[in-house]
Design a protein around this motif. Structure first.
Motif, PDB file in Angstrom:
ATOM      1  N   TYR A 131       0.859  -1.170   0.000  1.00 27.49           N
ATOM      2  CA  TYR A 131       0.000   0.000   0.000  1.00 27.49           C
ATOM      3  C   TYR A 131       0.900   1.226   0.000  1.00 27.49           C
ATOM      4  O   TYR A 131       2.066   1.158   0.405  1.00 27.49           O
ATOM      5  N   ARG A 132       0.363   2.344  -0.424  1.00 27.18           N
ATOM      6  CA  ARG A 132       1.109   3.583  -0.297  1.00 27.18           C
ATOM      7  C   ARG A 132       0.200   4.669   0.259  1.00 27.18           C
ATOM      8  O   ARG A 132      -1.023   4.596   0.129  1.00 27.18           O
ATOM      9  N   GLN A 133       0.824   5.669   0.864  1.00 31.18           N
ATOM     10  CA  GLN A 133       0.071   6.764   1.444  1.00 31.18           C
ATOM     11  C   GLN A 133       0.717   8.072   1.016  1.00 31.18           C
ATOM     12  O   GLN A 133       1.841   8.385   1.445  1.00 31.18           O
ATOM     13  N   GLN A 144      -3.501  11.897   2.654  1.00 30.23           N
ATOM     14  CA  GLN A 144      -4.535  11.031   2.094  1.00 30.23           C
ATOM     15  C   GLN A 144      -4.548   9.700   2.834  1.00 30.23           C
ATOM     16  O   GLN A 144      -3.625   9.395   3.592  1.00 30.23           O
ATOM     17  N   GLY A 145      -5.587   8.892   2.602  1.00 26.13           N
ATOM     18  CA  GLY A 145      -5.610   7.548   3.154  1.00 26.13           C
ATOM     19  C   GLY A 145      -4.730   6.617   2.344  1.00 26.13           C
ATOM     20  O   GLY A 145      -4.401   6.899   1.188  1.00 26.13           O
ATOM     21  N   PRO A 146      -4.312   5.498   2.919  1.00 21.62           N
ATOM     22  CA  PRO A 146      -3.522   4.529   2.166  1.00 21.62           C
ATOM     23  C   PRO A 146      -4.260   4.040   0.922  1.00 21.62           C
ATOM     24  O   PRO A 146      -5.487   3.985   0.895  1.00 21.62           O
ATOM     25  N   GLN A 147      -3.468   3.677  -0.083  1.00 24.69           N
ATOM     26  CA  GLN A 147      -4.003   3.197  -1.362  1.00 24.69           C
ATOM     27  C   GLN A 147      -3.400   1.844  -1.673  1.00 24.69           C
ATOM     28  O   GLN A 147      -2.164   1.678  -1.618  1.00 24.69           O
ATOM     29  N   ALA A 176       5.548   9.294  -1.826  1.00 24.50           N
ATOM     30  CA  ALA A 176       4.620   8.772  -0.825  1.00 24.50           C
ATOM     31  C   ALA A 176       5.387   7.887   0.145  1.00 24.50           C
ATOM     32  O   ALA A 176       6.568   7.602  -0.053  1.00 24.50           O
ATOM     33  N   TYR A 179       4.170   1.037   2.095  1.00 26.78           N
ATOM     34  CA  TYR A 179       4.107   0.044   3.153  1.00 26.78           C
ATOM     35  C   TYR A 179       4.084  -1.371   2.554  1.00 26.78           C
ATOM     36  O   TYR A 179       3.248  -1.672   1.699  1.00 26.78           O
ATOM     37  N   GLN A 202      -4.293   7.184  13.054  1.00 23.42           N
ATOM     38  CA  GLN A 202      -2.913   7.445  12.638  1.00 23.42           C
ATOM     39  C   GLN A 202      -2.402   8.717  13.298  1.00 23.42           C
ATOM     40  O   GLN A 202      -2.860   9.815  13.000  1.00 23.42           O
ATOM     41  N   LEU A 220      -8.980   7.221  10.063  1.00 25.15           N
ATOM     42  CA  LEU A 220      -9.203   6.697   8.717  1.00 25.15           C
ATOM     43  C   LEU A 220     -10.269   5.616   8.738  1.00 25.15           C
ATOM     44  O   LEU A 220     -10.262   4.735   9.607  1.00 25.15           O
ATOM     45  N   SER A 249     -10.117   9.529   2.962  1.00 32.22           N
ATOM     46  CA  SER A 249      -9.038  10.493   3.164  1.00 32.22           C
ATOM     47  C   SER A 249      -8.852  10.870   4.630  1.00 32.22           C
ATOM     48  O   SER A 249      -7.875  11.538   4.977  1.00 32.22           O
TER      49      SER A 249
END
Lengths: 109, 115
Positions: free
Chosen positions: A36-38, A42-45, A84, A87, B37, B90, B108
Motif C-alpha cells: 500500500y502507499r500513502q 490522504q488515506g492509504p491506497q 509517498a 508500506y 494514525q 481513517l 481520506s
C-alpha cells in the motif's frame, strides 16, 4: 503476521524505475505480501499483492524471491505523484492489516 | 463509485464535547474499518465491522464508540477525549472481512484535534 523490514527512505529520479525492497524472512506459507502507499494527507491506497509468483498491474510490479523471504515493488517510470510512504505488509488475511513504518519515497526532477 | 467518503475532514473539539465521525461507501462492501494514525506514524487498526456486527475491537478505550447502522455507513462516536487522541482517523472498507484477496479501500480521513 510476519514482520517486515523496509529502508526508511529512498530517492528516485523522475522517469526512472523505483525499486523498493522489503524483507520478510519469517513469512509463513499461507501469508501474502501486500503493498500500500500513502500520499501526504490522504488515506492509504492499495497497490498490489502476491503469494509467490511475480505480479504486475497497471500501477506496479511485485517481484517475490523464490524462498519468499524478500520482495521488491517496482514502479517502472516514477513520477512526482509517486512521492509517498510505501508500506509492505505480510498477512494471512487482508482484513487485519498491520502497517509497519514503511519507506518514504521521494521522486525528484 | 469506488470511494469511501469521510466527514468532516477536520474537527476540533474540547475534552468535554461529544462529536461523531461519519464514513460512507456505496460499493456494496460488507466489511468496514476504523484506523487511527498519529503524526509520522503508521495507521493502527481500531475496529472492524463485518455484516454490520462488530468483529474486532483492538482494545480501544470506551471513549471511542463505533456504530454501523447499515451496510453503507460507519460512525465513530467520540466522548470525553484526551489531547493525546488527536490524530487522523481513517475509515476503510472491503468486500468481506476474511480472505487473502481482499483489498482495503481507504477514505481520506478526519483530522481530529482535541483541545
Amino acid at each position: 503476521d510476519a514482520k517486515t523490514t523496509q529502508p526508511p527512505s529512498m530517492d528516485c529520479a523522475e522517469g526512472r524505475a523505483a525499486n523498493l525492497p522489503c524483507n520478510h524472512s519469517t513469512i509463513s506459507g499461507n501469508e501474502y505480501v501486500y503493498w500500500y502507499r500513502q500520499i501526504h494527507s490522504q488515506g492509504p491506497q492499495y497497490i498490489i499483492h502476491g503469494l509467490k509468483n511475480n505480479e504486475t498491474n497497471e500501477m506496479a510490479s511485485l517481484i517475490i524471491t523464490e524462498d519468499r523471504k524478500s520482495s521488491t515493488l517496482i514502479l517502472p517510470h516514477a513520477t512526482l505523484r509517486d512521492t509517498a510512504v510505501y508500506y509492505c505488509i505480510v498477512t494471512g488475511t487482508a482484513s487485519k492489516l498491520t502497517f509497519g513504518t514503511g519507506t518514504r519515497l521521494q521522486v525528484t526532477l | 463509485d469506488t470511494e469511501v467518503t469521510q466527514t468532516p475532514k477536520h474537527l476540533v473539539m474540547g475534552m468535554t464535547n461529544k462529536k461523531s465521525l461519519k464514513c460512507e461507501q456505496h460499493m456494496g462492501h460488507r466489511a468496514m474499518y476504523w484506523y487511527k494514525q498519529k503524526a509520522k506514524k503508521p495507521p493502527e487498526l481500531m475496529f472492524v465491522y463485518s455484516y454490520e456486527k462488530l468483529s474486532i475491537n483492538e482494545s480501544v478505550p470506551s471513549r471511542f464508540s463505533p456504530e454501523c447502522p447499515n451496510s453503507s455507513l460507519l460512525n465513530l462516536h467520540l466522548h470525553a477525549l484526551q489531547p493525546e487522541d488527536s490524530a487522523l482517523y481513517l475509515c476503510a472498507s472491503s468486500v468481506r472481512e476474511q480472505g487473502w484477496n481482499e483489498k482495503l479501500f481507504f477514505g481520506s480521513g478526519t483530522q481530529l484535534s482535541v483541545l
